[in-house]
Design a protein around this motif. Structure first.
Motif, PDB file in Angstrom:
ATOM      1  N   ASP A 117       1.060  -1.102  -0.329  1.00  0.00           N
ATOM      2  CA  ASP A 117      -0.180   0.236   0.119  1.00  0.00           C
ATOM      3  C   ASP A 117       1.446   1.105  -0.304  1.00  0.00           C
ATOM      4  OD1 ASP A 117      -1.263   1.996   0.147  1.00  0.00           O
ATOM      5  OD2 ASP A 117      -2.598   0.741   2.703  1.00  0.00           O
ATOM      6  N   PRO A 118       1.029   2.209  -0.519  1.00  0.00           N
ATOM      7  CA  PRO A 118       1.408   3.354  -0.969  1.00  0.00           C
ATOM      8  C   PRO A 118       1.614   4.232   0.088  1.00  0.00           C
ATOM      9  CG  PRO A 118      -0.333   3.053  -2.487  1.00  0.00           C
ATOM     10  CD  PRO A 118      -0.422   2.063  -2.518  1.00  0.00           C
ATOM     11  N   LEU A 119       0.299   4.319   0.886  1.00  0.00           N
ATOM     12  CA  LEU A 119      -0.324   5.355   1.864  1.00  0.00           C
ATOM     13  C   LEU A 119       0.766   5.104   3.413  1.00  0.00           C
ATOM     14  CD1 LEU A 119      -3.505   6.177   1.316  1.00  0.00           C
ATOM     15  CD2 LEU A 119      -1.802   6.932   1.294  1.00  0.00           C
ATOM     16  N   VAL A 120       1.165   3.547   3.264  1.00  0.00           N
ATOM     17  CA  VAL A 120       1.541   2.967   4.478  1.00  0.00           C
ATOM     18  C   VAL A 120       3.017   3.424   4.310  1.00  0.00           C
ATOM     19  CG1 VAL A 120       1.625   0.704   6.028  1.00  0.00           C
ATOM     20  CG2 VAL A 120       0.252   0.903   4.765  1.00  0.00           C
ATOM     21  N   SER A 121       3.556   4.486   4.978  1.00  0.00           N
ATOM     22  CA  SER A 121       5.425   4.899   5.085  1.00  0.00           C
ATOM     23  C   SER A 121       6.238   3.882   5.601  1.00  0.00           C
ATOM     24  CB  SER A 121       4.536   6.230   5.419  1.00  0.00           C
ATOM     25  OG  SER A 121       4.777   6.794   7.555  1.00  0.00           O
ATOM     26  N   ARG A 122       5.716   2.972   6.660  1.00  0.00           N
ATOM     27  CA  ARG A 122       6.146   2.097   7.278  1.00  0.00           C
ATOM     28  C   ARG A 122       7.263   0.921   6.487  1.00  0.00           C
ATOM     29  NH1 ARG A 122       2.763   2.168  12.981  1.00  0.00           N
ATOM     30  NH2 ARG A 122       1.305   1.742  10.990  1.00  0.00           N
ATOM     31  N   ASN A 123       6.025   0.963   5.628  1.00  0.00           N
ATOM     32  CA  ASN A 123       5.940  -0.530   4.800  1.00  0.00           C
ATOM     33  C   ASN A 123       7.036  -0.089   3.876  1.00  0.00           C
ATOM     34  OD1 ASN A 123       4.525  -2.294   6.049  1.00  0.00           O
ATOM     35  ND2 ASN A 123       2.785  -1.712   4.886  1.00  0.00           N
ATOM     36  N   TRP A 155       9.049  13.921  -6.195  1.00  0.00           N
ATOM     37  CA  TRP A 155       9.061  13.418  -4.385  1.00  0.00           C
ATOM     38  C   TRP A 155       7.498  13.655  -4.768  1.00  0.00           C
ATOM     39  CZ3 TRP A 155      12.906  12.533  -1.562  1.00  0.00           C
ATOM     40  CH2 TRP A 155      14.670  13.000  -2.448  1.00  0.00           C
ATOM     41  N   CYS A 156       7.004  12.792  -3.833  1.00  0.00           N
ATOM     42  CA  CYS A 156       5.555  12.907  -3.237  1.00  0.00           C
ATOM     43  C   CYS A 156       5.609  12.326  -1.619  1.00  0.00           C
ATOM     44  CB  CYS A 156       4.812  11.694  -4.352  1.00  0.00           C
ATOM     45  SG  CYS A 156       2.463  11.766  -3.951  1.00  0.00           S
ATOM     46  N   ARG A 157       4.839  13.004  -1.131  1.00  0.00           N
ATOM     47  CA  ARG A 157       4.786  13.157   0.531  1.00  0.00           C
ATOM     48  C   ARG A 157       3.195  12.318   0.512  1.00  0.00           C
ATOM     49  NH1 ARG A 157       2.504  15.177   5.340  1.00  0.00           N
ATOM     50  NH2 ARG A 157       1.528  17.481   3.826  1.00  0.00           N
ATOM     51  N   VAL A 158       3.348  10.986   1.750  1.00  0.00           N
ATOM     52  CA  VAL A 158       2.388  10.341   2.335  1.00  0.00           C
ATOM     53  C   VAL A 158       2.520  10.712   3.785  1.00  0.00           C
ATOM     54  CG1 VAL A 158       2.351   8.623   0.593  1.00  0.00           C
ATOM     55  CG2 VAL A 158       3.805   8.439   2.902  1.00  0.00           C
ATOM     56  N   PRO A 159       1.140  10.021   4.785  1.00  0.00           N
ATOM     57  CA  PRO A 159       1.149  10.523   6.002  1.00  0.00           C
ATOM     58  C   PRO A 159       2.273   8.951   6.931  1.00  0.00           C
ATOM     59  CG  PRO A 159      -1.162   9.437   5.435  1.00  0.00           C
ATOM     60  CD  PRO A 159       0.043   9.975   3.427  1.00  0.00           C
ATOM     61  N   LEU A 160       2.438   9.788   7.906  1.00  0.00           N
ATOM     62  CA  LEU A 160       3.522   8.776   8.654  1.00  0.00           C
ATOM     63  C   LEU A 160       2.939   7.860   9.177  1.00  0.00           C
ATOM     64  CD1 LEU A 160       5.980  11.649  10.775  1.00  0.00           C
ATOM     65  CD2 LEU A 160       6.422  10.393   8.023  1.00  0.00           C
ATOM     66  N   VAL A 196      -2.520  10.836  -3.088  1.00  0.00           N
ATOM     67  CA  VAL A 196      -1.183  10.534  -3.038  1.00  0.00           C
ATOM     68  C   VAL A 196      -1.715  10.214  -5.065  1.00  0.00           C
ATOM     69  CG1 VAL A 196      -0.001   8.940  -2.611  1.00  0.00           C
ATOM     70  CG2 VAL A 196      -0.237  10.284  -1.006  1.00  0.00           C
ATOM     71  N   ARG A 197      -2.774   9.282  -4.916  1.00  0.00           N
ATOM     72  CA  ARG A 197      -2.897   8.684  -6.053  1.00  0.00           C
ATOM     73  C   ARG A 197      -3.306   9.638  -7.468  1.00  0.00           C
ATOM     74  NH1 ARG A 197      -9.232   6.653  -6.653  1.00  0.00           N
ATOM     75  NH2 ARG A 197      -7.813   4.244  -5.266  1.00  0.00           N
ATOM     76  N   ASP A 198      -3.174  11.053  -7.365  1.00  0.00           N
ATOM     77  CA  ASP A 198      -3.610  11.803  -8.027  1.00  0.00           C
ATOM     78  C   ASP A 198      -1.724  12.124  -8.576  1.00  0.00           C
ATOM     79  OD1 ASP A 198      -6.034  12.164  -8.816  1.00  0.00           O
ATOM     80  OD2 ASP A 198      -6.749  13.822  -7.016  1.00  0.00           O
ATOM     81  N   VAL A 199      -1.338  11.747  -7.729  1.00  0.00           N
ATOM     82  CA  VAL A 199       0.016  12.804  -8.095  1.00  0.00           C
ATOM     83  C   VAL A 199       1.407  11.119  -8.710  1.00  0.00           C
ATOM     84  CG1 VAL A 199       2.897  12.760  -6.725  1.00  0.00           C
ATOM     85  CG2 VAL A 199       0.512  14.194  -6.204  1.00  0.00           C
ATOM     86  N   LEU A 200       0.973   9.903  -7.790  1.00  0.00           N
ATOM     87  CA  LEU A 200       2.009   8.909  -8.126  1.00  0.00           C
ATOM     88  C   LEU A 200       1.594   8.151  -9.134  1.00  0.00           C
ATOM     89  CD1 LEU A 200       2.540   6.939  -4.518  1.00  0.00           C
ATOM     90  CD2 LEU A 200       3.970   8.373  -6.405  1.00  0.00           C
ATOM     91  N   ARG A 201      -0.223   8.209  -9.325  1.00  0.00           N
ATOM     92  CA  ARG A 201      -0.132   7.443 -10.518  1.00  0.00           C
ATOM     93  C   ARG A 201      -0.013   7.953 -12.710  1.00  0.00           C
ATOM     94  NH1 ARG A 201      -6.477   5.715 -12.471  1.00  0.00           N
ATOM     95  NH2 ARG A 201      -7.032   8.148 -12.411  1.00  0.00           N
ATOM     96  N   PRO A 202      -0.032   9.255 -11.794  1.00  0.00           N
ATOM     97  CA  PRO A 202       0.699   9.743 -13.335  1.00  0.00           C
ATOM     98  C   PRO A 202       2.138  10.016 -13.358  1.00  0.00           C
ATOM     99  CG  PRO A 202      -0.468  11.408 -12.354  1.00  0.00           C
ATOM    100  CD  PRO A 202      -1.178   9.986 -11.384  1.00  0.00           C
ATOM    101  N   ALA A 203       2.510  10.122 -12.392  1.00  0.00           N
ATOM    102  CA  ALA A 203       4.021   9.774 -12.453  1.00  0.00           C
ATOM    103  C   ALA A 203       4.695   8.678 -13.331  1.00  0.00           C
ATOM    104  CB  ALA A 203       4.857  10.149 -11.209  1.00  0.00           C
TER     105      ALA A 203
END
Length: 288
Positions: free
Chosen positions: A146-152, A232-237, A257-264
């Protein structure tokens, strides 16, 4: 399916693997540091407790474990591997992998989980998978997270040295477990080069000297920028806590986050690093 959001692979292990140390020795040392023994599971006596362990992690009834004992047995029978780490309390971590298409020389890690984070168990388990895969002729390992899980993300990209090569929207569709029930299952595909993994450390972008996207994250702060090192794209900690306390806010983070990462990713970028402060580094894929 891979590491659950609630039990991420984070800060596991104390040193990156050396190219001068065999994969087996790296895995053995990591297991010793973590205080666990890692073995391969084959029959019902080990596969059943592993299945129950996975059900506990994913917060499902035993009968609805992400992988039931019969499915785990089929993975092993088909030539894959089910690893588990044990300590004085029982199963501490478990994983399952199968081979990808023969031409890819890759293995696919179907699932992996640890009882607790920050104890080095996940790091040891991952390197046990790596040693097994190399012994059986694989050169890379693939999984999703999951791209939102910063620890992973930090564990996968920074600590292991994997790279995220693809963004998929709602990859699994609806998943009725305690981890994914109230969220869409967007996933990044991680690819880990097994023969020479290269862990990395990043500080994140210098926003004073970067081109900062005027869009703001749900927390009201910048979360997309570009500089000479890439995008660069930041996600919640801690999206796990956010999901539990404020589902609408978690959903807004997913969309942002999807709006930034998917087009990248669609434009040819790949995630090559992740900072402790929660920033993905996106760079152009190397041309063959």
């Amino acid at each position: 399916m891979h590491v659950p959001a609630s039990v991420p692979w984070e800060a596991l292990g104390t040193a990156p693997p050396s190219t001068e140390v065999s994969a087996t020795e790296t895995a053995t040392r990591a297991a010793t540091r973590a205080g666990v023994r890692i073995r391969l599971a084959e029959g019902p006596s080990t596969l059943e407790p592993i299945s129950r362990f996975l059900a506990t992690v994913w917060q499902t009834p035993d009968s609805q474990s992400p992988f039931t004992p019969d499915v785990l047995r089929a993975f092993v029978h088909a030539g894959g591997a089910v690893h588990y780490a044990s300590d004085e309390y029982g199963v501490a971590a478990a994983s399952a992998l199968v081979f990808c298409s023969p031409a890819s020389l890759g293995v696919y890690s179907m699932i992996a989980a640890a009882r607790a984070s920050d104890q080095g168990v996940g790091y040891a388990l991952k390197h046990a998978q790596r040693a097994w895969a190399l012994e059986h002729g694989a050169t890379s390992m693939i999984w999703t997270f999951d791209p939102l899980v910063s620890r992973n993300a930090h564990f996968n990209l920074a600590k292991l040295g994997a790279r995220a090569t693809e963004y998929a929207v709602d990859f699994y569709g609806r998943v009725d477990d305690g981890i994914n029930r109230h969220d869409e299952t967007d996933r990044l595909t991680a690819v880990w080069p097994l023969s020479d993994p290269r862990p990395s450390r990043l500080a994140g972008p210098d926003l004073d000297h970067a081109v900062v996207d005027p869009r703001l994250a749900p927390d009201g702060l910048p979360y997309s920028a570009r500089d000479e090192d890439g995008h660069w794209c930041r996600v919640p900690l801690d999206i796990v806590t956010t999901r539990r306390l404020d589902r609408p806010l978690a959903a807004r983070w997913r969309a942002a986050v999807r709006d930034v990462l998917r087009p990248a990713f669609e434009a040819g970028f790949t995630a090559t690093g992740f900072s402790r402060s929660g920033w993905y580094q996106l760079t152009r894929k190397e041309q063959p």
